[in-house]
Design a protein around this motif. Structure first.
Motif, short mmCIF file in Angstrom:
data_model
loop_
_atom_site.label_atom_id
_atom_site.label_comp_id
_atom_site.label_asym_id
_atom_site.label_seq_id
_atom_site.Cartn_x
_atom_site.Cartn_y
_atom_site.Cartn_z
N LEU A 274 -4.28 6.06 5.20
CA LEU A 274 -5.61 6.17 4.53
C LEU A 274 -5.99 7.80 4.67
N TYR A 275 -5.56 8.38 5.68
CA TYR A 275 -5.79 9.86 5.98
C TYR A 275 -5.10 10.49 4.71
N GLN A 276 -3.89 10.01 4.50
CA GLN A 276 -3.30 10.95 3.35
C GLN A 276 -3.97 10.60 1.99
N LEU A 277 -4.31 9.22 1.66
CA LEU A 277 -5.22 9.01 0.63
C LEU A 277 -6.24 9.92 0.51
N ALA A 278 -6.91 9.97 1.55
CA ALA A 278 -8.26 10.68 1.51
C ALA A 278 -8.21 12.14 1.31
N LYS A 279 -7.25 12.64 2.10
CA LYS A 279 -6.65 14.06 1.93
C LYS A 279 -6.43 14.30 0.48
N GLU A 280 -5.59 13.65 -0.11
CA GLU A 280 -5.19 13.72 -1.73
C GLU A 280 -6.43 13.81 -2.58
N GLY B 219 1.85 6.92 -6.82
CA GLY B 219 0.76 7.67 -7.20
C GLY B 219 -0.59 6.78 -7.87
N LYS B 220 -0.55 5.55 -7.31
CA LYS B 220 -1.64 4.46 -7.78
C LYS B 220 -2.47 4.30 -6.33
N ASN B 221 -3.38 5.43 -6.22
CA ASN B 221 -3.86 5.44 -4.99
C ASN B 221 -4.95 4.37 -4.83
N ASP B 222 -5.56 3.81 -5.88
CA ASP B 222 -6.52 3.02 -6.02
C ASP B 222 -5.93 1.67 -5.38
N SER B 223 -4.97 1.30 -5.94
CA SER B 223 -4.35 0.15 -5.46
C SER B 223 -3.76 0.06 -4.00
N ALA B 224 -3.40 1.37 -3.89
CA ALA B 224 -2.67 1.47 -2.37
C ALA B 224 -3.99 1.33 -1.38
N LEU B 225 -5.38 1.83 -1.76
CA LEU B 225 -6.41 1.77 -0.89
C LEU B 225 -7.03 0.17 -0.88
N PHE B 226 -6.64 -0.74 -1.87
CA PHE B 226 -7.24 -1.97 -1.71
C PHE B 226 -6.36 -2.64 -0.91
N TYR B 227 -4.87 -2.38 -0.68
CA TYR B 227 -4.16 -3.29 0.13
C TYR B 227 -4.34 -2.64 1.81
N ILE B 228 -4.27 -1.37 1.98
CA ILE B 228 -4.41 -0.94 3.31
C ILE B 228 -5.99 -1.45 3.79
N GLU B 229 -6.79 -1.36 3.21
CA GLU B 229 -8.07 -1.73 3.69
C GLU B 229 -7.96 -3.23 4.05
N LYS B 230 -7.08 -4.09 3.51
CA LYS B 230 -7.14 -5.37 3.92
C LYS B 230 -6.45 -5.60 5.45
N ILE B 231 -5.98 -4.39 5.97
CA ILE B 231 -5.20 -4.72 7.29
C ILE B 231 -5.87 -3.73 8.48
N LEU B 232 -6.91 -3.43 7.93
CA LEU B 232 -7.55 -2.42 9.13
C LEU B 232 -8.14 -3.19 10.38
N GLY B 233 -8.47 -4.64 10.11
CA GLY B 233 -8.67 -5.31 11.17
C GLY B 233 -7.46 -6.22 11.61
N GLY C 171 0.79 -1.25 -0.01
CA GLY C 171 -0.03 -0.02 0.08
C GLY C 171 0.64 1.37 0.13
N ASP C 172 1.72 1.02 0.91
CA ASP C 172 2.74 2.45 1.00
C ASP C 172 3.52 2.61 -0.71
N ILE C 173 4.08 1.56 -0.97
CA ILE C 173 4.97 1.84 -2.48
C ILE C 173 3.94 2.21 -3.36
N TYR C 174 2.71 1.89 -3.51
CA TYR C 174 1.53 2.18 -4.36
C TYR C 174 1.36 3.65 -4.37
N HIS C 175 1.12 3.92 -3.14
CA HIS C 175 0.85 5.51 -2.89
C HIS C 175 2.06 6.58 -3.36
N VAL C 176 3.45 6.04 -2.97
CA VAL C 176 4.56 6.73 -3.53
C VAL C 176 4.34 6.89 -5.12
#
Length: 683
Positions: free
Chosen positions: A301-307, A273-287, A266-271
């Protein structure tokens, strides 16, 4: 009395019988040692099945203590006391078996490491290293060096840790232990990474990955790929890092490590600029059960939502992140307390067991001397408590005196505190008065700076006009000089023509001497006139040259005065920037983030306060885009190309190309100067 002696003899015979019954323990110890590497859990069960091990012989009890400590270490049971391994160390230190000594010192180091006694653990490992050098046990040698390297790495001494890790790698190589070789190569890479030697660390991790693939060590492959991804990400090779993280995810079999791999992806996809892929992996670890992973995930997720301008979601994720960050130290506190309590109970049970063992051994002697010692003990107790009571009375009296003295000092301190409060109020009043005077002085200074700016602008316009007049006069003088030179050439041609005519006339008038003399006289007069005209032209040229030199001197003087005024103007501008907190922070910060529209609005307002009218004049003179105006304003403020690129979110090469285009389009004649110097001197 005879009954007591018989009872003592009976206990002595029973103890001898018990010692003889323990002779069967040696095969059990040998079997437990045989199972230690392949089945450590079975080995631990066998050793714990021994009843009353304290009744064994010294050699068997020391061996039992050593093997139990070793089995617990291999079963990842945390050590809570060094008393058991201390028995083994004290016994084998006196023996001439270097292998047993090395094992005892190594286990002592493992126990002391769990007890966070790092210095004592280091000494134990060094003793073990000295002893194991006399044995052919390469596996034990590798483990000792590996733990020595880990101790130095934990204490931030990466260079020393690399030496021991390399010795461990050599020992594992001699032992043909592929898993150990992979582990030590990873440790060397970790230490090099800590020294920021990324290329060397990358080489060792690649070598470890190659060995893991050849030895089918898939359990270590995921960790190696994760480390390679971290190094690639630090190098800025984000695509390569993404491939490594994907490989680590595919190689990870343990569910506990999946959350870490998902977060890395998720972090590398965010770097990238692929925010959709980053969001897909980050949502898997919320629990995730790991609070640290949850905390980092909510931050990302805060940074992705802000962007993506989803400010409601950004606020929610940021609140969750703050709550998790604040509670991380408290989440595990009950578990920590339970762990400490369990360790304490375990230590108390072992201590009680040891005391019971000692009591069993001395009970026979206590029964013999109990009657004789009772009177002596009673007398001693009576005198002891009597003395203790007298000492307690003296201590109570001294404590009362100290309490009275403390009360007196407390009253003195309270009085001093009240005096200090009065002084503090007076100091605050004087500070307020000084602050008002400072504000008044700042306003006066700002007015003076504004007046000086206006005067400077007028003087600059006047000097520009004078420079234009001097250039015009210079062009006129050059034109007159060229005209005089042209006239001189014409006169010279005329002189040549007259001389040729004179020759013709001399030849034609050779017959008439009188006419010849007249012609000679005429020509001589004309020649004198020509010489006079030539002298007049030379004087005129000399006068023009001296006037030109004077004009050049005046021009240089004007330029020096203009330069001094520009320096004074730059000093005023620096003072104004220093007073403007927004622009001053921008100049001083080494690294800047990408600015949003609100950031640009605040910057432009503050810039217009320090450079009033600059932006208006810039847009009146040139046809520029908003980005080009932003670049020119940041250049005027003195920012380098690297900072401007960070603010705009562009590369440095792209920023340089934009600046070069502005200079060529707006200032085509100033080809020798950079845009930074042109904008710095342009108003």
């Amino acid at each position: 009395m005879n009954r007591q002696i018989r009872f003592i003899l009976f206990l002595f015979i029973v103890s001898l019988t018990a010692c003889q019954k323990q002779s069967h323990i040696l095969p059990l110890l040998q079997e437990a040692e045989t199972l230690m590497d392949s089945r450590p859990d079975s080995s631990l069960c066998l050793l714990e099945s021994v009843q009353s091990p304290e009744n064994l012989s010294a050699a068997e009890y020391a061996t039992w203590c050593l093997l139990v400590t070793q089995a617990r270490d291999k079963n990842y049971v945390e050590h809570t006391s060094d008393s058991m391994i201390g028995v083994a160390v004290r016994y084998f230190e006196k023996q001439k078996d270097p292998h047993r000594k090395a094992q005892a010192y190594y286990c002592q180091g493992r126990v002391l490491s769990d007890l966070d006694l790092e210095e004592e653990a280091l000494e134990a490992y060094l003793n073990a290293k000295e002893q194991v050098a006399q044995t052919p046990d390469f596996n034990l040698r590798a483990r000792i060096n590996n733990h020595l390297g880990s101790l130095y790495w934990k204490n931030m001494n990466q260079r020393e840790s690399i030496v021991y890790y390399k010795e461990a790698y050599q020992a594992y190589t001699n032992d043909s232990d592929t898993a150990g070789m992979v582990n030590t190569l990873c440790n060397v890479g970790k230490s090099l990474h800590g020294l920021n030697l990324l290329d060397s660390a990358f080489i060792y991790y690649e070598k470890a990955l190659q060995l893991a693939n050849e030895g089918h060590a898939q359990g270590q492959r995921g960790t190696i790929l994760t480390s390679l991804g971290n190094i690639s990400e630090e190098r800025g090779e984000y695509t390569t890092a993404l491939e490594y993280y994907r490989g680590a995810l595919e190689s990870t079999d343990n569910p506990k490590f999946l959350d870490t791999e998902y977060y890395n992806l998720g972090d590398i996809y965010h770097v990238l600029g692929k925010n959709d892929s980053a969001l897909f992996y980050i949502e898997k670890i919320l629990g995730s059960e790991n609070v640290f992973i949850q905390c980092n995930a909510n931050r990302l997720l805060y940074q992705l939502a802000k962007e993506s301008r989803a400010y409601d979601s950004a606020f929610m994720y940021n609140e969750t992140y703050l709550q998790l960050r604040d509670s991380i130290e408290h989440v595990y506190r009950p578990q920590e307390l339970e762990r400490v309590k369990a360790l304490y109970n375990k230590e108390r049970v072992e201590s009680r067991h040891y005391r019971q063992m000692q009591e069993d051994r001395i009970r026979i002697f206590v029964l013999i001397i109990l009657v004789l010692a009772s009177l002596i003990v009673g007398t001693f107790i009576y005198s002891y408590f009597n003395k203790k009571l007298s000492l307690q009375r003296l201590r109570n009296q001294e404590a009362q005196k100290m309490l009275d003295e403390n009360r007196r000092q407390l009253s003195v301190k309270n009085k001093e505190l009240s005096d200090n409060n009065v002084k503090l109020e007076m100091a605050q009043q004087s500070l307020c008065h000084i602050q008002e005077e400072k504000d008044c002085l700042v306003r006066e200074r700002n007015e003076q700076v504004h007046i000086l700016k206006e005067d400077n602008r007028k003087q600059q316009a006047e000097y520009e006009r004078k420079l234009e007049e001097i250039e015009t006069q210079w062009q006129e003088a050059i034109g007159e000089k060229e005209k005089i030179l042209h006239e001189k050439d014409v006169l010279i041609n005329q002189k040549d023509l007259l001389l040729s005519q004179r020759d013709q006339r001399l030849s034609s008038m050779s017959k008439n001497e009188k006419q010849y003399k007249e012609q000679i006289g005429i020509l001589t007069d004309e020649q004198q006139k020509t010489k006079q005209e030539m002298e007049t032209l030379c004087l005129e040229m000399e006068r023009l040259r001296s006037e030109k030199e004077m004009q050049l001197q005046q021009e240089l003087k004007s330029k020096e005065e203009f330069s001094s005024l520009c320096k004074m103007y730059e000093t005023w501008q620096k003072e104004l920037i220093g007073q403007n907190s927004c622009l001053f922070r921008i100049q001083e910060r080494l690294i800047l983030d990408i600015w949003k529209d609100q950031d640009w609005k605040v910057f432009m307002d503050n810039f217009d306060q320090v450079y009033p009218g600059f932006i208006r004049r810039l847009t009146d003179c040139f046809n520029l885009t908003d980005r080009e105006i932003q670049i020119i304003c940041l250049t005027k403020l003195g920012l380098k190309t690297g900072k401007i690129a960070c603010v705009l979110g562009l590369g440095e090469d792209m920023t340089r190309r934009i600046k070069s285009g502005i200079r060529k389009r707006c200032f085509p004649t100033l080809t020798t100067l950079s845009l930074d110097k042109i904008i710095r001197n342009w108003y």
